[in-house]
Design a protein around this motif. Structure first.
Motif, short mmCIF file in Angstrom:
data_model
loop_
_atom_site.label_atom_id
_atom_site.label_comp_id
_atom_site.label_asym_id
_atom_site.label_seq_id
_atom_site.Cartn_x
_atom_site.Cartn_y
_atom_site.Cartn_z
N ARG A 26 0.63 -1.17 -0.16
CA ARG A 26 -0.07 -0.13 0.24
C ARG A 26 0.92 1.18 -0.05
NH1 ARG A 26 -3.14 -3.22 3.86
NH2 ARG A 26 -5.31 -3.91 2.58
N THR A 49 0.35 -5.66 -9.83
CA THR A 49 -0.55 -4.56 -9.22
C THR A 49 -0.73 -3.21 -9.98
OG1 THR A 49 1.49 -3.58 -7.93
CG2 THR A 49 0.02 -5.06 -6.91
N LEU A 64 -5.83 -4.53 -2.05
CA LEU A 64 -5.28 -3.36 -1.73
C LEU A 64 -6.22 -2.13 -1.48
CD1 LEU A 64 -2.06 -3.31 -4.05
CD2 LEU A 64 -2.37 -3.46 -1.65
#
Length: 295
Positions: A160, A221, A286
């Motif tokens: 994060r 991601t 996330l």
């Protein structure tokens, strides 16, 4: 068709094994302390016979194993302690022996038989030794580090913030495996027992450095991710056991012959770390609307 009992069926390894066996058309008895859980219900929908079993309740183990032909056995020290894992693992093995099962596949940990000094490896090896002495045909599969752990805990917290926080140097290789491949290999062993009886096999699907893991996570991601080495002293404040494990990973190393496994058992469908990472729901994990989009 023989009935295969699977412990930890609502967990990662047991669940993956149960699903692999069900997909191959086998009868699965899914053993769990929580037969009413959503994970248990999902297995029922796939055709599993879900039964209650508690490692601390020998009567429940005897009832759950009665009439079964084989067993996939998994133990864990997390949420309890290593002493409890050893005691519960021995109780499960004793119940399997009393039920005169035709085969027990125990999942342990890669290198657990090498005197690592890592507490939860030593507890697993104690269960292995008990299994070898119980008189039941056995196989021990010993997975490397779990890829699935990267979707939770401090790894997810670090992602994060754009960091792959991991207690190893950037260039030190580590062998890895996802739960899906553990389950597929366990199912293979149970389906080809004669080939695997009396064997202990370390298993892994890929080998990556933390730097390579960070790059794969960045691709998956859709965000910038850099490796950040977490000091072992910091890990030690949380868990001496995990600190010992990472010290072993960095010092001795967790080597497993990935290429040889892929050649010998292609039917497992081994996943590379990149393949595994790309298949995860990072947006949901996330808390984002999509890759690279702040939530």
């Amino acid at each position: 068709m023989p009935t295969i009992a699977v412990t930890g069926a609502t967990g990662a390894q047991g669940g993956a094994t149960a699903r692999s066996l069900l997909a191959a058309g086998h009868r699965v008895r899914a053993l769990t302390r929580h037969p009413g859980s959503p994970a248990a219900e999902a297995l029922r929908r796939l055709g599993a016979d879900v039964r209650h079993a508690d490692f601390d309740d020998r009567a429940s183990l005897d009832a759950a194993l009665a009439g079964a032909d084989a067993l996939f056995a998994v133990t864990t020290p997390f949420g309890t302690d290593t002493g409890t894992e050893t005691r519960q693992g021995r109780a499960l093995v004793d119940a399997a022996a009393a039920a005169r099962l035709g085969h027990v596949v125990l999942t342990s940990a890669a290198h657990a038989d090498r005197g690592t000094g890592v507490p939860h490896y030593e507890s697993k090896h104690a269960v292995e030794r008990h299994l070898r002495a119980c008189g039941v045909p056995w196989t021990v599969i010993a997975p490397a580090a779990f890829m699935d752990n990267y979707t939770s805990g401090w790894t997810l917290d670090g992602l994060r913030e754009g960091a792959f926080a991991w207690p190893m140097p950037a260039g030190r290789p580590l062998t890895l495996i996802p739960a899906a491949d553990i389950g597929a290999f366990a199912a293979l062993v149970l389906l080809r027992r004669d080939e695997f009886t009396g064997r202990r096999i370390d298993i892994a699907s890929d080998e990556c450095t933390p730097e390579q893991i960070a790059a794969a996570l960045a691709e998956a991601t859709g965000t910038a991710v850099t490796h950040q080495e977490v000091p072992l002293d910091h890990v030690r404040t949380r868990s001496a056991d995990l600190a010992a494990m990472f010290a072993y990973f960095t010092g001795t190393g967790l080597d497993v012959d990935v290429s040889a496994l892929r050649r010998a058992y292609p039917e497992v469908g081994w996943h590379s770390f990149t393949d595994w990472a790309l298949a995860q729901d990072w947006a949901g994990l996330l808390g984002r609307q999509g890759p690279g989009t702040p939530g």
